[in-house]
Write an enzyme that holds these catalytic residues in place. Sequence first.
Site, mmCIF file in Angstrom:
data_model
loop_
_atom_site.group_PDB
_atom_site.id
_atom_site.type_symbol
_atom_site.label_atom_id
_atom_site.label_comp_id
_atom_site.label_asym_id
_atom_site.label_seq_id
_atom_site.Cartn_x
_atom_site.Cartn_y
_atom_site.Cartn_z
ATOM 1 N N ASP A 148 -19.416 7.220 4.054
ATOM 2 C CA ASP A 148 -18.407 8.187 3.620
ATOM 3 C C ASP A 148 -17.877 7.836 2.221
ATOM 4 O O ASP A 148 -16.670 7.836 1.981
ATOM 5 C CB ASP A 148 -17.262 8.233 4.651
ATOM 6 C CG ASP A 148 -16.307 9.402 4.399
ATOM 7 O OD1 ASP A 148 -16.716 10.380 3.752
ATOM 8 O OD2 ASP A 148 -15.148 9.312 4.841
ATOM 9 N N ASP A 291 -5.285 6.161 1.693
ATOM 10 C CA ASP A 291 -6.193 7.216 2.124
ATOM 11 C C ASP A 291 -5.776 7.818 3.470
ATOM 12 O O ASP A 291 -5.397 7.099 4.394
ATOM 13 C CB ASP A 291 -7.597 6.593 2.252
ATOM 14 C CG ASP A 291 -8.635 7.592 2.667
ATOM 15 O OD1 ASP A 291 -8.890 8.511 1.872
ATOM 16 O OD2 ASP A 291 -9.181 7.463 3.779
ATOM 17 N N GLU A 333 -2.432 9.924 -0.269
ATOM 18 C CA GLU A 333 -3.431 10.979 -0.201
ATOM 19 C C GLU A 333 -3.124 11.764 1.054
ATOM 20 O O GLU A 333 -3.493 11.377 2.162
ATOM 21 C CB GLU A 333 -4.854 10.418 -0.150
ATOM 22 C CG GLU A 333 -5.894 11.494 -0.361
ATOM 23 C CD GLU A 333 -6.806 11.771 0.835
ATOM 24 O OE1 GLU A 333 -7.558 12.752 0.777
ATOM 25 O OE2 GLU A 333 -6.778 11.022 1.826
ATOM 26 N N HIS A 402 -13.098 13.760 -5.973
ATOM 27 C CA HIS A 402 -14.378 13.492 -5.326
ATOM 28 C C HIS A 402 -14.562 14.311 -4.052
ATOM 29 O O HIS A 402 -15.650 14.365 -3.504
ATOM 30 C CB HIS A 402 -14.467 12.008 -4.985
ATOM 31 C CG HIS A 402 -13.524 11.632 -3.885
ATOM 32 N ND1 HIS A 402 -12.156 11.611 -4.058
ATOM 33 C CD2 HIS A 402 -13.742 11.313 -2.584
ATOM 34 C CE1 HIS A 402 -11.588 11.283 -2.909
ATOM 35 N NE2 HIS A 402 -12.523 11.088 -2.001
ATOM 36 N N ARG A 527 -20.697 16.695 -0.994
ATOM 37 C CA ARG A 527 -19.640 16.304 -1.944
ATOM 38 C C ARG A 527 -20.223 15.438 -3.061
ATOM 39 O O ARG A 527 -19.640 15.319 -4.122
ATOM 40 C CB ARG A 527 -18.527 15.527 -1.218
ATOM 41 C CG ARG A 527 -17.658 16.418 -0.335
ATOM 42 C CD ARG A 527 -16.607 15.620 0.409
ATOM 43 N NE ARG A 527 -17.198 14.640 1.330
ATOM 44 C CZ ARG A 527 -16.494 13.743 2.024
ATOM 45 N NH1 ARG A 527 -15.189 13.706 1.903
ATOM 46 N NH2 ARG A 527 -17.089 12.900 2.847
HETATM 47 C C1 GLC Z 1 -10.009 10.928 2.371
HETATM 48 C C2 GLC Z 1 -11.073 10.784 1.311
HETATM 49 C C3 GLC Z 1 -12.346 11.395 1.783
HETATM 50 C C4 GLC Z 1 -12.765 10.732 3.061
HETATM 51 C C5 GLC Z 1 -11.640 10.713 4.103
HETATM 52 C C6 GLC Z 1 -11.922 9.783 5.228
HETATM 53 O O1 GLC Z 1 -9.676 12.227 2.606
HETATM 54 O O2 GLC Z 1 -10.638 11.370 0.105
HETATM 55 O O3 GLC Z 1 -13.352 11.312 0.819
HETATM 56 O O4 GLC Z 1 -13.882 11.389 3.595
HETATM 57 O O5 GLC Z 1 -10.415 10.295 3.553
HETATM 58 O O6 GLC Z 1 -11.749 8.453 4.851
#
Ligand code: GLC
Length: 656
Positions: A148, A291, A333, A402, A527
Site C-alpha cells: 500500500d 495517517d 490525515e 498520492h 494510484r
Molecule cells: C491513507 C493513505 C493511503 C493509504 C491509507 C491506508 O489514507 O494516504 O495512501 O492507502 O491511509 O494506510
Amino acid sequence: MAVVDSDAVRARAAAASAAERVAERTDLDEDRRDEICARLEGVAADLWRALRQVYGGTHDIGELFDRLVELAVAAAAVRPARLRRLDRRREIDQAWFLRERMIGYVCYADRFAGRLGEVADHLDYLGELGVTYLHLMPLLSAREGENDGGYAVADYREVDPRLGRLADLTALSQDLHARGMSLCVDVVLNHTAREHAWARAAMAGDETYRRFYHVFADRRLPDAYSTTLWEVFPDTAPGSFSCVEEMGGWVWTTFHDYQWDLNWANPDVLAAMSETILFLANAGVDVFRLDAVPFLWKRIGTDCQNQPEAHALLQALRAVLRVAAPAVVFKAEAIVAPDQLVPYLGAHQTYVPECDLAYHNQLMVMLWSSLASRDVRLMTQSLRRMTPPPQQTSWVTYVRCHDDIGWAVSDADAHAVGLDPRAHRRFLVDFFAGRHPGSFARGALFQENPVTGDARTCGAAAALTGIELAMRQGDAAGLQAGIRRLLLLYSVTYSFGGIPLVYSGDELGLGNDTSYLADPGLAEDNRWMHRPFMDWERAGRRHLEGSVEGRIFAGLVQMGQARRDLPALRGGGVSEALWTDDPHVFAYHRKHPASGDFLALANFSDDPQSCHTSVLAAAGVPEPQTALSSDGPVSIAGDRVLLEPWGFVWLTPRPG
Ligand code: GLC
C-alpha cells in the site's frame, strides 16, 4: 462557590509527583529538569482528561499517566542537543509552522532521488522552488511485496532497506535544518503490517500482542459492525475483516488484508505508539503526518470513524510528545466531511490541543469540481459553511497528492446551489476520466463501486488540467490553457491560508506514469499512475524560456516569493470565500490579526470574466494594489474587475 474540576485537580497532583521523580534524575542537569517539569505542567491537564475519556472506565488512569510520562522523560533525556536547540527556538516562536515562508514539497524518496541518502543532493532544487518543508512519503520498513505504498509498516524503528537506513534519515534532517527546512514523515497509527513483530508474536500465540489487534472468533461481531461500515477499497479489498488462520478467527483490516487495525482500547498500544513517535522525533522528524486517524476507534452501530476517543487519543499523544520534543508538530490525515475535519485541529466545544495541521481536503475537491464545471458556486457555498481552524493551527492546502480524489460533495451544499449531488459527482468522475464530451482531462476511475455507482479519480495534475493531452496532440492553445489551469489551482493553494504543498512533478507538468503496470506489486492499484518518477531531464529544462517546465516552475517560484512578502497569508488568520456576481469568479478574503486585508480573485472559466467592484470594498481593499497576478496589474473598468480566462489576481490595500 467555586466549581471543582476533579480532572484538573488530579492532573495537577499527578504532574507534581512526576515532577518529583524528574527532580531526582541525576543524569539531567538542573536546567533540563526544570524545562521538562515546566512542559509537564503545561500538558498535564490535557493528558489526564484525554486518558480519562478513553480509559476511565477500564483502567487505572494514574498508572497510565505515570507510564506515559516516564516514556516522555526518557526520550527527553536522550534528545540530541541540536534538536533541543530547535525545541527552544520553537517554544519561543510557537507559530514557526504558520509562517508565510512555509512551502511544502511532497515526494517519494526513491522516485525523487533514488535513495534516501541521495535526497540531500537535490536540496538546491527544492530551495529554488522556495520549499521549506519536505514531506517524504512512507519510508519506514514496509512489508515485502504489496504494501500500500509503504503504509503497511513492518518496523517503525527502521528505514525501509530499499531506501536506506535510519542514519540517512538523521543526516537528511540535519541537512534540512541547516537550510531552515523541516522534515515531515508518515506514521501509520491505525494499523501495522501483518509482518510487524507485534502481529507475528500474536500469530505465535502471545496473548499480550494478540490484544494489540481486534480479533474475533467468529463472524457474529464482524457482521454486526459491517452493517454500518464503509469500504475503503470496495474494488480491490472488499470488507473490513480478514480471516487469519494463525489467529483462529477474524482480524479487523479496514484497508487491505495485510494491514491489521490496532486495538487502541488497549493502553499498551497507546504506550507503544508513544514510544515510536518519541523515537522518530529524536531521529529528527519535525512534522508527523498521522495517517488515517479517523479510524482509530471502533464503535458498533457507527461507521467507526471520527469517534470522540480517536480525538482524545491524538490529544494524549500530542501531550506526551510535547514533554520531550516540543519542536515537533502533528498533521492529521483525516479525509472526512468538513464538519468532522476541524475537530482534528482541536476545535471542540473549547480548543483542546490536538493536531497542529490538517489536510484541507474540501478545498482540494472543490478546486477540481470548479475546474470541470467552470462554476465556483458550489466551492463558495461549501467553504463558507466551514468553521475556521483554531488560531494556533492551520491547513495544509494542496492540489494533488498520492491518493485518489474522492468526490466529497455534500448533498446539502449541492442542493443549496441547485445541483443534483449524485449527478454532479458522476459528472466529475466522467469528466476527469476524459469521458465527458470536450473534456481536457485524462485521468482514470478508482475503486468504482458497482453497488453504489460511486467512483473516485486518479491522475496527475498535468493530466487532469489538460497539459498532457495538449502536449500529446501538439496543441499550443490547449497547452497554454492547461498551464494556466494548473497555475490557477496552485494560486489558490498558495494563498488560501496554510502551508501549500507542491506535489512532486507538478512543478514541471509531469503527466501520468504507466510504468507501475509492469510491477506486479503495484499493477492492481492505479494510484501509482500519479506517483511519478522525477524526470531530471525535464527538470533541467526549467530555466528554458517558453518551455512547459519553465512556465510552470517560474509560476510557482513567483507565487512563493509573493507569498513570503504577504503576512496576511500566514496561518492563523481567517479565510473567507465571498460571493461575487459572476459564477465563474472565485473570491476569497484573508484577514490576519497581525496584518492587513488580502483578496484573491480567480477565474475558473475559458472566457474573460468580470465581477462587480463591490467585492473589493467587502474585502477591505477598495483601492487595491496587485501583489501577484497571472496577467499584470489588476484591470478595473467602471464598476467591473476584469479577469482573463483562467486568470487570477492577489490584491492588498494600497498604502495610504
Ligand atoms: C491513507 C493513505 C493511503 C493509504 C491509507 C491506508 O489514507 O494516504 O495512501 O492507502 O491511509 O494506510
